[in-house]
Design a protein around this motif. Structure first.
Motif, PDB file in Angstrom:
ATOM      1  N   SER A 149      18.646  17.566 -39.539  1.00 28.77           N
ATOM      2  CA  SER A 149      18.813  16.820 -38.427  1.00 28.77           C
ATOM      3  C   SER A 149      19.789  15.960 -38.190  1.00 28.77           C
ATOM      4  O   SER A 149      20.581  15.893 -39.309  1.00 28.77           O
ATOM      5  N   LEU A 150      20.102  15.842 -36.772  1.00 29.47           N
ATOM      6  CA  LEU A 150      21.804  15.295 -36.641  1.00 29.47           C
ATOM      7  C   LEU A 150      21.711  13.780 -37.216  1.00 29.47           C
ATOM      8  O   LEU A 150      20.894  13.067 -37.485  1.00 29.47           O
ATOM      9  N   ARG A 151      22.961  13.607 -37.859  1.00 33.40           N
ATOM     10  CA  ARG A 151      23.418  12.493 -38.390  1.00 33.40           C
ATOM     11  C   ARG A 151      24.335  11.791 -37.464  1.00 33.40           C
ATOM     12  O   ARG A 151      25.354  12.454 -36.985  1.00 33.40           O
ATOM     13  N   ALA A 152      24.406  10.413 -37.143  1.00 32.51           N
ATOM     14  CA  ALA A 152      25.290  10.022 -36.397  1.00 32.51           C
ATOM     15  C   ALA A 152      25.595   8.368 -36.504  1.00 32.51           C
ATOM     16  O   ALA A 152      25.003   7.784 -37.299  1.00 32.51           O
ATOM     17  N   ARG A 153      26.723   8.123 -36.314  1.00 35.66           N
ATOM     18  CA  ARG A 153      27.390   6.757 -36.695  1.00 35.66           C
ATOM     19  C   ARG A 153      28.245   6.068 -35.689  1.00 35.66           C
ATOM     20  O   ARG A 153      29.147   7.276 -35.078  1.00 35.66           O
ATOM     21  N   TYR A 154      28.190   4.790 -35.364  1.00 34.48           N
ATOM     22  CA  TYR A 154      29.010   4.509 -34.075  1.00 34.48           C
ATOM     23  C   TYR A 154      29.551   3.118 -34.492  1.00 34.48           C
ATOM     24  O   TYR A 154      28.584   2.184 -35.064  1.00 34.48           O
ATOM     25  N   SER A 155      30.668   2.687 -34.575  1.00 36.57           N
ATOM     26  CA  SER A 155      31.376   1.296 -34.779  1.00 36.57           C
ATOM     27  C   SER A 155      32.166   0.933 -33.831  1.00 36.57           C
ATOM     28  O   SER A 155      33.074   1.785 -33.210  1.00 36.57           O
ATOM     29  N   LEU A 156      32.334  -0.408 -33.497  1.00 32.04           N
ATOM     30  CA  LEU A 156      33.268  -1.139 -32.712  1.00 32.04           C
ATOM     31  C   LEU A 156      33.811  -2.481 -33.126  1.00 32.04           C
ATOM     32  O   LEU A 156      33.093  -3.283 -33.893  1.00 32.04           O
ATOM     33  N   ASP A 157      35.079  -2.192 -33.525  1.00 29.57           N
ATOM     34  CA  ASP A 157      35.796  -3.389 -34.172  1.00 29.57           C
ATOM     35  C   ASP A 157      36.649  -4.041 -33.196  1.00 29.57           C
ATOM     36  O   ASP A 157      37.330  -3.622 -32.295  1.00 29.57           O
ATOM     37  N   TRP A 158      36.701  -5.484 -33.310  1.00 31.44           N
ATOM     38  CA  TRP A 158      37.922  -6.241 -32.265  1.00 31.44           C
ATOM     39  C   TRP A 158      38.481  -7.236 -33.319  1.00 31.44           C
ATOM     40  O   TRP A 158      37.984  -8.032 -33.962  1.00 31.44           O
TER      41      TRP A 158
ATOM     42  N   ARG B 159      34.857   4.080 -33.154  1.00 30.32           N
ATOM     43  CA  ARG B 159      34.831   5.136 -33.720  1.00 30.32           C
ATOM     44  C   ARG B 159      33.299   5.739 -33.466  1.00 30.32           C
ATOM     45  O   ARG B 159      32.263   5.177 -33.934  1.00 30.32           O
ATOM     46  N   ALA B 160      33.225   7.000 -32.960  1.00 36.07           N
ATOM     47  CA  ALA B 160      32.047   7.650 -32.615  1.00 36.07           C
ATOM     48  C   ALA B 160      31.980   9.072 -33.476  1.00 36.07           C
ATOM     49  O   ALA B 160      33.149   9.838 -33.566  1.00 36.07           O
ATOM     50  N   SER B 161      31.015   9.272 -34.306  1.00 36.03           N
ATOM     51  CA  SER B 161      30.862  10.464 -35.213  1.00 36.03           C
ATOM     52  C   SER B 161      29.450  10.844 -35.450  1.00 36.03           C
ATOM     53  O   SER B 161      28.356   9.919 -35.230  1.00 36.03           O
ATOM     54  N   VAL B 162      29.458  12.252 -35.166  1.00 35.63           N
ATOM     55  CA  VAL B 162      28.015  13.126 -35.788  1.00 35.63           C
ATOM     56  C   VAL B 162      28.178  14.149 -36.531  1.00 35.63           C
ATOM     57  O   VAL B 162      29.399  14.387 -36.817  1.00 35.63           O
ATOM     58  N   PHE B 163      27.224  14.337 -37.421  1.00 35.64           N
ATOM     59  CA  PHE B 163      27.378  15.340 -38.304  1.00 35.64           C
ATOM     60  C   PHE B 163      26.121  16.120 -37.991  1.00 35.64           C
ATOM     61  O   PHE B 163      24.705  15.550 -38.212  1.00 35.64           O
ATOM     62  N   LEU B 164      26.155  17.636 -38.145  1.00 37.07           N
ATOM     63  CA  LEU B 164      24.932  18.424 -38.044  1.00 37.07           C
ATOM     64  C   LEU B 164      24.751  19.116 -39.273  1.00 37.07           C
ATOM     65  O   LEU B 164      25.574  20.031 -39.678  1.00 37.07           O
ATOM     66  N   PRO B 165      23.821  19.063 -40.044  1.00 32.42           N
ATOM     67  CA  PRO B 165      23.751  19.663 -41.391  1.00 32.42           C
ATOM     68  C   PRO B 165      23.648  20.961 -41.245  1.00 32.42           C
ATOM     69  O   PRO B 165      23.072  21.852 -40.261  1.00 32.42           O
ATOM     70  N   GLY B 166      24.106  22.014 -42.341  1.00 37.74           N
ATOM     71  CA  GLY B 166      24.028  23.386 -42.475  1.00 37.74           C
ATOM     72  C   GLY B 166      22.988  23.994 -43.292  1.00 37.74           C
ATOM     73  O   GLY B 166      22.175  23.398 -43.801  1.00 37.74           O
ATOM     74  N   THR B 167      23.323  25.125 -43.618  1.00 40.23           N
ATOM     75  CA  THR B 167      22.395  25.930 -44.501  1.00 40.23           C
ATOM     76  C   THR B 167      22.161  25.515 -45.822  1.00 40.23           C
ATOM     77  O   THR B 167      21.385  25.893 -46.524  1.00 40.23           O
ATOM     78  N   ALA B 168      23.164  24.691 -46.272  1.00 43.95           N
ATOM     79  CA  ALA B 168      23.151  24.060 -47.829  1.00 43.95           C
ATOM     80  C   ALA B 168      22.049  22.972 -47.658  1.00 43.95           C
ATOM     81  O   ALA B 168      21.479  22.766 -48.857  1.00 43.95           O
ATOM     82  N   PHE B 169      21.212  22.598 -46.701  1.00 44.25           N
ATOM     83  CA  PHE B 169      20.251  21.359 -46.693  1.00 44.25           C
ATOM     84  C   PHE B 169      18.947  22.231 -46.300  1.00 44.25           C
ATOM     85  O   PHE B 169      19.054  23.314 -45.605  1.00 44.25           O
ATOM     86  N   ALA B 170      17.877  21.919 -46.847  1.00 42.10           N
ATOM     87  CA  ALA B 170      16.569  22.141 -46.820  1.00 42.10           C
ATOM     88  C   ALA B 170      16.338  21.963 -45.045  1.00 42.10           C
ATOM     89  O   ALA B 170      16.866  21.143 -44.462  1.00 42.10           O
ATOM     90  N   LYS B 171      15.362  22.691 -44.512  1.00 38.60           N
ATOM     91  CA  LYS B 171      14.845  22.284 -43.181  1.00 38.60           C
ATOM     92  C   LYS B 171      14.450  20.914 -42.834  1.00 38.60           C
ATOM     93  O   LYS B 171      14.625  20.434 -41.592  1.00 38.60           O
TER      94      LYS B 171
ATOM     95  N   ASN C 140      15.188  11.967 -41.062  1.00 38.38           N
ATOM     96  CA  ASN C 140      14.711  11.540 -39.628  1.00 38.38           C
ATOM     97  C   ASN C 140      14.326  10.160 -39.738  1.00 38.38           C
ATOM     98  O   ASN C 140      13.546   9.681 -38.514  1.00 38.38           O
ATOM     99  N   SER C 141      14.888   9.253 -40.276  1.00 43.99           N
ATOM    100  CA  SER C 141      14.722   7.962 -40.313  1.00 43.99           C
ATOM    101  C   SER C 141      15.255   7.339 -39.201  1.00 43.99           C
ATOM    102  O   SER C 141      16.361   7.994 -38.474  1.00 43.99           O
ATOM    103  N   LEU C 142      14.958   6.290 -38.597  1.00 41.36           N
ATOM    104  CA  LEU C 142      15.261   5.471 -37.147  1.00 41.36           C
ATOM    105  C   LEU C 142      16.748   4.857 -37.515  1.00 41.36           C
ATOM    106  O   LEU C 142      16.959   4.466 -38.867  1.00 41.36           O
ATOM    107  N   GLY C 143      17.536   4.892 -36.654  1.00 49.55           N
ATOM    108  CA  GLY C 143      18.687   4.049 -36.535  1.00 49.55           C
ATOM    109  C   GLY C 143      18.716   2.764 -37.061  1.00 49.55           C
ATOM    110  O   GLY C 143      17.818   2.233 -36.501  1.00 49.55           O
ATOM    111  N   THR C 144      19.801   2.168 -37.462  1.00 47.31           N
ATOM    112  CA  THR C 144      19.609   0.585 -37.638  1.00 47.31           C
ATOM    113  C   THR C 144      21.057   0.115 -37.039  1.00 47.31           C
ATOM    114  O   THR C 144      22.178   0.851 -36.646  1.00 47.31           O
ATOM    115  N   HIS C 145      20.821  -0.896 -36.383  1.00 44.95           N
ATOM    116  CA  HIS C 145      21.804  -1.720 -35.614  1.00 44.95           C
ATOM    117  C   HIS C 145      22.447  -2.821 -36.410  1.00 44.95           C
ATOM    118  O   HIS C 145      21.621  -3.787 -37.044  1.00 44.95           O
TER     119      HIS C 145
END
Length: 430
Positions: A417-426, A401-413, A49-54
């Protein structure tokens, strides 16, 4: 080449290239410069649940291709990076916010035989396979290579002697003092159908971390599954990978063995030539700490959706490794070659053994949940291309590239929490 310092190897190769250039009046040079500004947003990297980095940055990549004469060729590929933090967008790994590095510096000699496409290459090179699961890494090497219309092959030795970046970041401890022997063979046995065989042996001396003695073998068939320009209505990929050997963690030698499979199928309907739909499945065995592991030279990045876009095969946000893993993906893509493309990939991940470790870039955690389901991922990747011409002075593409990952039952409660990553390349190339 493999037992000397990085500075000595750079000086020796540079001096040899300069000497060849001075002795040959027929030397020709091709110069290329790439500027790549980018933006990266990374949220909840460790699932705590850490804050996102830019982050924003600029990558500069100069390249020089030298042809000294009919038999001798040299190549230089460097890069410089400035970023607002130490994490970069893809596979560069500097620890400082501004640094320079060497990706490739090699010399190629094709005078040993008259066989077309045959040469001997020495230096630092990007050793790469299309699937991203075997090799896709910069490494110091000596290899014999063949490249013909129907057959491509190579055999050689390689060693990571440094990361060749000026920030002083050392090699990871498990990469030090490892000598790799490798060979591969790719034969076109019928029109656009290929048989591929690969082998690698890794040996660590007494100074290496785990003193490994590991052998990998791979057998695969495909019909340009990883090509964006294939004109086949149905593309397929089937590969089996196996490994066997031993290492010495905690001063006790143990046996290591395992296997993996990679299966992919993609269909492009003739009635809708812009559209492609596909599915792929990967499996990597696990047996406590002794299951399948990758070669250590892999990137897991490939063009697998039938487009020109290369991105992480096991979810950009999760970035899972091919170890103790099962993953199934379904995807669709739309593309007009050299103009634009769009890919949507949905994936489901499971642990092969819920009691064994699970590896993902930046995570390195042992899931503490009660199930085998790692979670679900979704990737959306879009690219727009502009080729050099009357209206545009250089080759360029913009990729998001926009991506999200939602952890399942293999992880503790507390990790659920949702994991997200977004990138923009030129990327702009002159």
């Amino acid at each position: 080449m493999f037992w000397i310092t990085r500075s000595t190897s750079i000086i020796a190769l540079t001096f040899l290239c300069f000497s060849l250039a001075m002795q040959s009046s027929s030397t020709t040079a091709q110069f290329q410069l790439t500027l790549n500004p980018y933006y990266l947003y990374d949220d909840n990297r460790d699932l705590d649940n850490s804050l996102g980095t830019h982050e924003a940055g600029m990558i500069v990549k100069p390249k020089v291709d030298l042809n000294f004469n009919a038999n001798w060729r040299g190549y230089f590929y460097g890069y410089g990076i400035y970023a607002t933090s130490h994490e970069t967008i893809d596979d560069s790994s500097g620890g400082d916010e501004a640094y320079v590095g060497l990706r490739e510096l090699w010399l190629d000699w094709s005078g040993l035989t008259d066989y077309p496409g045959e040469s001997i290459r020495v230096g630092r090179e990007r050793l790469k396979d299309d699937d991203g699961l075997w090799t896709d890494s910069d490494i110091s090497l000596l290899r014999w290579r063949w490249d013909t219309t129907l057959w491509k092959g190579t055999a050689g030795i390689a060693r990571k002697i440094d990361d060749f970046e000026n920030d002083g970041s050392p090699l990871p401890k498990d990469e030090r003092d490892l000598l790799r022997f490798f060979a591969s063979h790719r034969l076109q046995y019928s029109y656009h159908n290929y048989l591929e065989m690969r082998a690698m042996y890794v040996r660590g001396d007494d100074q290496s971390l785990y003193q490994p003695r590991l052998t990998w073998l791979s057998l695969g068939v495909d019909n340009d599954y990883f090509s964006a320009t294939s004109d086949e209505a149905l593309n397929y990929r089937l590969a089996l990978l196996g490994m066997i050997g031993s290492d010495v963690p905690q001063r006790k030698r143990r046996d290591v063995n395992g296997w993996a499979a990679d299966v992919g199928l993609r269909w492009r309907p003739s009635s809708i030539p812009l559209l492609a739909v596909g599915a792929q499945y990967v499996y990597a065995s696990a047996d406590g700490d002794g299951g399948f592991r990758a070669t250590g030279l892999e990137s897991n990045r490939a063009r697998f959706t039938g487009t020109q876009a290369s991105f992480y095969r096991f979810n950009e946000a999760l970035r899972a490794e091919l170890s103790n893993l099962q993953a199934i993906a379904v995807y669709t893509s739309l593309s007009i070659h050299k103009h634009w493309d769009l890919s949507l990939v949905a994936q489901q991940f499971w642990l092969t053994d819920k009691d064994a470790d699970f590896y993902a870039a930046g995570l390195g955690v042992n899931p503490e949940g009660n199930g085998r389901r790692i979670g679900e991922g979704l990737d959306l990747v879009g690219s727009w291309y502009w080729n050099a011409g009357n209206r545009w002075p250089f080759d360029s593409y913009l990729r998001t590239r926009a991506s999200v990952f939602l952890p399942g039952t293999a992880f503790a409660k507390d990790q659920n929490s949702l994991r997200a990553r977004y990138s923009l390349d030129w990327v702009n190339t002159w």
